[in-house]
Motif scaffolding. Sequence first.
Motif, short mmCIF file in Angstrom:
data_model
loop_
_atom_site.label_atom_id
_atom_site.label_comp_id
_atom_site.label_asym_id
_atom_site.label_seq_id
_atom_site.Cartn_x
_atom_site.Cartn_y
_atom_site.Cartn_z
N LYS A 29 0.94 -1.58 0.21
CA LYS A 29 -0.11 0.21 0.05
C LYS A 29 0.98 1.39 0.01
O LYS A 29 0.74 2.10 -0.97
CB LYS A 29 -1.34 0.05 1.42
CG LYS A 29 -1.83 0.80 1.54
CD LYS A 29 -2.59 1.37 2.07
CE LYS A 29 -3.79 2.63 1.99
NZ LYS A 29 -3.29 3.53 1.51
N THR A 76 2.55 1.88 -3.65
CA THR A 76 1.12 2.32 -4.37
C THR A 76 1.40 3.96 -4.01
O THR A 76 1.08 4.46 -4.98
CB THR A 76 0.23 1.13 -4.12
OG1 THR A 76 0.08 0.04 -4.45
CG2 THR A 76 -1.28 2.05 -5.26
N ARG A 84 -0.76 0.11 -7.86
CA ARG A 84 -1.27 -1.53 -7.06
C ARG A 84 -0.87 -2.64 -8.54
O ARG A 84 -0.24 -4.03 -7.46
CB ARG A 84 -2.50 -1.62 -6.94
CG ARG A 84 -2.93 -2.38 -5.89
CD ARG A 84 -4.23 -2.13 -5.25
NE ARG A 84 -4.04 -0.95 -4.42
CZ ARG A 84 -5.24 -0.12 -4.65
NH1 ARG A 84 -6.08 -0.21 -6.26
NH2 ARG A 84 -5.07 1.06 -4.22
#
Length: 245
Positions: free
Chosen positions: A104, A107, A162
């Motif tokens: 995360k 990303t 992602r």
Amino acid sequence: MNKPSLERLSFYGILGGLTALIPVPFLDDWTLDLIRRRLARELFARHGVPLSREARAVLTAKGPWAVSGCLYQAFFVLVLVPVKILTFFFKRLARTLLFFLALKQATDRASEVFHEGYLLESALRRELIDAPAETEVVARVMNAIRQTVLEVDTSPVKSIFRRVLKLNRSSLSQAAAVLGRLAKRSRRVENPNGEGIGLEEEERILSRLISATGDLLSGELDYLRSLEERFVAGVVVRESGGSGS
């Protein structure tokens, strides 16, 4: 924006994401700043706009990017940082865990670098920053960039990065290791701007991913045009001394 330009921004975006996979505490943030500086210098050089030291400092100052939030920050302080420390000492044991925990953050960083580069390129192309680049003008443009990204839904770009980061773990881990070694060497010789650091090996390792990411981003031209229009409107409002909506 044409595909070669999108691929170049994709390259820097992926590099920004890779910094989240560097398993050395604090070196990852330092490397992210290095990537942002390299991208800014490249864009300004491409458009023939010289940068003073003061203007460079404004360009890469920390911005309130939309990756914050109490729970999010607590997670990375309480979980990711200890895992990075663990990985530093037990690389093989913790590498897999680090990758999934860092996905995360990787990303978000990739999206951050891409959006900053895309809108900075737009500002230079539209001559919102011209030579010589005055510090006040650069600061106004960077504030507009950050405000624009905070106000829009960046999920079209985030979802692309992602997907790329999640499905190409081997290449990304290899490139992150190379990037970490380069950054460590640069920091050791007191080279905070990363002058002279070559990124050719990263480009070779990531060439297929860069091309694929550029293709995916080319399918989001409506989003990118809307983003640019909103950004330009924000710069005009700031120049006139008004306030954005």
